[in-house]
Write an enzyme that holds these catalytic residues in place. Structure first.
Site, mmCIF file in Angstrom:
data_model
loop_
_atom_site.group_PDB
_atom_site.id
_atom_site.type_symbol
_atom_site.label_atom_id
_atom_site.label_comp_id
_atom_site.label_asym_id
_atom_site.label_seq_id
_atom_site.Cartn_x
_atom_site.Cartn_y
_atom_site.Cartn_z
ATOM 1 N N PRO A 129 0.806 -1.215 0.000
ATOM 2 C CA PRO A 129 0.000 0.000 0.000
ATOM 3 C C PRO A 129 0.847 1.277 0.000
ATOM 4 O O PRO A 129 1.647 1.504 0.899
ATOM 5 C CB PRO A 129 -0.827 -0.111 1.291
ATOM 6 C CG PRO A 129 -0.182 -1.163 2.108
ATOM 7 C CD PRO A 129 0.648 -1.998 1.213
ATOM 8 N N LYS A 156 1.124 7.843 3.466
ATOM 9 C CA LYS A 156 0.637 6.481 3.662
ATOM 10 C C LYS A 156 -0.014 6.279 5.021
ATOM 11 O O LYS A 156 -0.436 5.172 5.345
ATOM 12 C CB LYS A 156 1.802 5.492 3.512
ATOM 13 C CG LYS A 156 2.540 5.606 2.181
ATOM 14 C CD LYS A 156 3.789 4.748 2.197
ATOM 15 C CE LYS A 156 4.756 5.189 1.109
ATOM 16 N NZ LYS A 156 6.045 4.498 1.226
ATOM 17 N N HIS A 169 -5.416 -13.591 10.137
ATOM 18 C CA HIS A 169 -4.550 -12.442 10.359
ATOM 19 C C HIS A 169 -5.298 -11.247 10.960
ATOM 20 O O HIS A 169 -4.771 -10.140 10.958
ATOM 21 C CB HIS A 169 -3.874 -12.023 9.052
ATOM 22 C CG HIS A 169 -3.009 -13.095 8.471
ATOM 23 N ND1 HIS A 169 -2.049 -13.760 9.218
ATOM 24 C CD2 HIS A 169 -2.956 -13.649 7.234
ATOM 25 C CE1 HIS A 169 -1.451 -14.652 8.449
ATOM 26 N NE2 HIS A 169 -1.983 -14.607 7.249
ATOM 27 N N ARG A 227 2.050 -9.586 7.943
ATOM 28 C CA ARG A 227 3.457 -9.438 8.353
ATOM 29 C C ARG A 227 3.642 -8.505 9.542
ATOM 30 O O ARG A 227 4.731 -8.401 10.075
ATOM 31 C CB ARG A 227 4.288 -8.942 7.177
ATOM 32 C CG ARG A 227 4.309 -9.970 6.075
ATOM 33 C CD ARG A 227 5.115 -9.517 4.880
ATOM 34 N NE ARG A 227 4.777 -10.349 3.741
ATOM 35 C CZ ARG A 227 5.206 -10.161 2.512
ATOM 36 N NH1 ARG A 227 5.986 -9.143 2.255
ATOM 37 N NH2 ARG A 227 4.849 -10.952 1.540
ATOM 38 N N ARG A 260 20.176 17.998 -1.488
ATOM 39 C CA ARG A 260 20.494 16.739 -0.822
ATOM 40 C C ARG A 260 21.589 15.986 -1.557
ATOM 41 O O ARG A 260 21.749 16.110 -2.763
ATOM 42 C CB ARG A 260 19.234 15.868 -0.745
ATOM 43 C CG ARG A 260 18.104 16.559 -0.014
ATOM 44 C CD ARG A 260 17.151 15.541 0.500
ATOM 45 N NE ARG A 260 16.928 15.711 1.914
ATOM 46 C CZ ARG A 260 16.520 14.739 2.722
ATOM 47 N NH1 ARG A 260 16.322 13.532 2.258
ATOM 48 N NH2 ARG A 260 16.319 14.958 3.987
#
Length: 277
Positions: free
Chosen positions: A2, A61, A94, A113, A155
């Site tokens: 995701p 996210k 799960h 996981r 950077r």
DNA sequence: AAGGTCTCCTGAGGGC
DNA sequence: TGCCCTCAGGAGACCT
């Protein structure tokens, strides 16, 4: 996996089922799923029970449930996290956290996981302090790709790594980083300091565009790991140009797609379209 | 201080 | 057939 488009699909699904509802019961099935809540699973349940969800929000996210107490439930899906609204999901092997709502619906956080998890953010309804350090994502109002491009130029790293650094711009993961660089015709190992601000901005806009297209397709999914709140997959995997296409021909020039490691992450690119300069 | 590396975790898939 | 090994990856801890 995701990334921003997939998390946004989940956010919309949760908003439909949770907004305006009160959480009547909280069942933490696995303590690791709430490990970021330092006060522990019992406190997590206590604080959440009886609270009403006023909104579901997202940055990059991360997503969070804004609560009527002004606190928030902060969630990250990690590699394999899912929120499911179908009743059967609570019995899934799960299933890690199950929330019961005032209308009897059950919202289940599943995570194979367990890289993801939930926590309570005190007074985090507007923006949880825990994620205040990450950069704005390309879907946010007022996102400033020119300003981000200027920051990137200062950077000392490669463009692929920089795109994955959530502190600069959030929401981009391994799939969309590779896809954005292919669209912008930039080699993933190009040092950011050697790119012009214009070129960096084009990469950022390519990331925006590929994630917008993915969202329209319902997200990317290779297997049952990433699904929407009803357990269905998106279709964007059929539109990927480099990610997961090692050895297959580039859709522009026919050159076999190469896979290399950049910062320990699998990186897919076309060595003809994306030349080192 | 910023950038790079390590670590968490599980299941899939390859090799023998 | 079955076991063992490697790999995948987001992000925070940790090191330099």
């Amino acid at each position: 996996m995701p990334e921003l488009p997939e998390v946004e699909v989940v956010r919309r699904g949760l908003a439909d089922h949770l907004t305006g509802h009160t959480i009547t019961a909280v069942d933490v099935r696995h303590p690791r799923a709430v490990r970021r809540h330092l006060l522990g699973p019992a406190d997590f349940s206590d604080v959440l029970t009886g609270r009403t969800v006023t909104d579901i929000r997202r940055r990059g996210k991360y997503l969070w449930f804004a609560l009527d107490s002004d606190d928030a439930v902060l969630a990250h899906l990690g590699m394999s996290g899912q929120f499911r609204v179908d009743a059967g999901a609570a019995d899934h092997r799960h299933a890690r956290v199950v929330l019961t709502l005032d209308n009897g619906d059950r919202i289940t956080f599943c995570d194979q996981r367990m890289f993801g998890g939930l926590s309570i953010s005190q007074r985090g309804a507007a923006l949880p302090a825990e994620i205040a350090h990450i950069g704005a994502d390309p879907f946010e109002e007022g996102w400033d790709p020119r300003g981000v491009a200027r920051r990137l130029r200062g950077r000392r790293t490669t463009i692929k790594r920089a795109l994955l650094d959530q502190n600069v711009v959030s929401g981009i993961g391994n799939i969309y980083a590779d896809e954005a660089l292919w669209r912008a015709r930039v080699h993933p190992e190009t040092p950011t300091g050697r790119m012009s601000v214009d070129r960096l901005e084009r990469v950022l806009m390519a990331a925006h565009d590929v994630m917008r297209d993915a969202l329209e397709a319902g997200g990317t999914s290779f297997d049952a790991l990433y699904v929407n709140v009803h357990g269905s997959s998106g279709y964007f995997d059929r539109s990927l140009n480099v990610y997961g296409r090692t050895g297959e021909p580039c859709r522009v020039c026919g050159t076999a797609i190469r896979r290399i490691g950049v910062g320990g992450r699998g990186t897919h690119f076309c060595s003809t379209c994306q030349r080192k300069r």
